[in-house]
Motif scaffolding. Structure first.
Motif, mmCIF file in Angstrom:
data_model
loop_
_atom_site.group_PDB
_atom_site.id
_atom_site.type_symbol
_atom_site.label_atom_id
_atom_site.label_comp_id
_atom_site.label_asym_id
_atom_site.label_seq_id
_atom_site.Cartn_x
_atom_site.Cartn_y
_atom_site.Cartn_z
ATOM 1 N N ARG A 74 138.904 6.548 47.828
ATOM 2 C CA ARG A 74 138.747 5.181 47.340
ATOM 3 C C ARG A 74 138.930 5.123 45.822
ATOM 4 O O ARG A 74 138.700 6.112 45.115
ATOM 5 C CB ARG A 74 137.372 4.645 47.699
ATOM 6 C CG ARG A 74 136.229 5.410 47.041
ATOM 7 C CD ARG A 74 134.895 4.798 47.387
ATOM 8 N NE ARG A 74 133.798 5.618 46.889
ATOM 9 C CZ ARG A 74 132.526 5.296 47.032
ATOM 10 N NH1 ARG A 74 132.201 4.182 47.653
ATOM 11 N NH2 ARG A 74 131.576 6.084 46.572
ATOM 12 N N LYS A 103 132.883 1.459 53.615
ATOM 13 C CA LYS A 103 133.574 1.486 52.321
ATOM 14 C C LYS A 103 132.647 1.981 51.226
ATOM 15 O O LYS A 103 133.063 2.707 50.323
ATOM 16 C CB LYS A 103 134.121 0.100 51.991
ATOM 17 C CG LYS A 103 135.300 -0.309 52.864
ATOM 18 C CD LYS A 103 135.665 -1.755 52.682
ATOM 19 C CE LYS A 103 136.314 -2.007 51.327
ATOM 20 N NZ LYS A 103 136.782 -3.420 51.221
ATOM 21 N N GLY A 132 135.547 4.612 54.657
ATOM 22 C CA GLY A 132 136.328 3.548 55.262
ATOM 23 C C GLY A 132 136.389 3.713 56.772
ATOM 24 O O GLY A 132 135.481 4.263 57.409
#
Length: 237
Positions: A110, A190, A195
């Motif tokens: 991320r 997240k 995710g």
């Protein structure tokens, strides 16, 4: 952000063209911003060359559909302007890196900021983007109400208790309940940094009016435009 009477967090609305130019204070809880990417797409496109970095401009050009490109550009112009406001720097000078992947440790996880003093999350669906900022890991998600036929095909991705709760509801109430639990779940995943590569069925967040918090996390619903659900998850442990 404070809780509303109905238990929803209230995001502030942001015009990417008039994004804050002063340093913004960051409180202990998540700071939430909602962007209408349809209304501001023209202004965002005008500001994009001086706001987005080279990689983001290349990514924007890769979208085949204009609507997808407009949504990406508007959301990321808003993201950079807000990051710049929180950090007290020019939006284009904000350095965004990739965290190590949770599976292979390669740097394609991320997006993160160096140092970890500020955490952020971005989610968008057709016409809307939700941005969350916090001093701890945070995840945000916004979705349009999921169609009944999709619910029937994807119920196995929920925790067994969540699936059972939705199965007991009248058919007309299932789209809202399913979308509500799904936004909570995706915001949490997240925030964890995994995710949808994680197992959505592993943790219970609940499908009812109030979320259930996984260990060391606080999950909250966010007020969203009609026909949508939104949620934010903040690590508290």
């Amino acid at each position: 952000m404070g809780l509303l009477a109905e238990g929803l967090l209230l995001p502030r609305e942001l015009d990417p063209q008039a994004a804050p130019t002063l340093v913004l204070p960051l409180g202990a809880g998540p700071e939430l911003w909602l962007v209408d990417t349809t209304a501001h797409r023209v202004q965002a496109a005008r500001h994009a060359p001086g706001t987005l970095d080279a990689q983001e401009l290349v990514r924007a050009a890769e979208f085949a559909l204009a609507a997808d490109r407009d949504s990406y550009v508007c959301a990321h112009v808003a993201l950079r302007r807000l990051l710049g406001a929180y950090l007290g720097t020019a939006p284009r000078e904000v350095v965004v890196e990739r965290a190590p992947c949770s599976h292979c440790e390669e740097p394609h996880g991320r997006p993160v900021l160096p140092g970890g003093a500020l955490h952020f999350s971005l989610s968008h669906c057709t016409g809307i983007s939700l941005l969350a900022f916090a001093t701890a890991p945070v995840g945000a998600d916004v979705e349009e109400l999921i169609r009944p036929d999709v619910i029937a095909d994807t119920a196995d991705v929920l925790h067994p208790r969540e699936a059972a709760e939705i199965a007991l509801l009248p058919a007309v109430e299932r789209p809202l309940a399913f979308t509500r639990v799904w936004t909570r779940k995706e915001a949490y995943l997240k925030g964890l940094g995994v995710g949808l590569s994680g197992d959505p069925a592993a943790d219970y967040v609940g499908s009812g009016p109030r979320p259930s918090d996984p260990p060391d996390w606080k999950v909250s619903d966010v007020r969203a435009p009609r026909g949508h659900c939104a949620a934010v998850a903040l690590r508290t442990g």
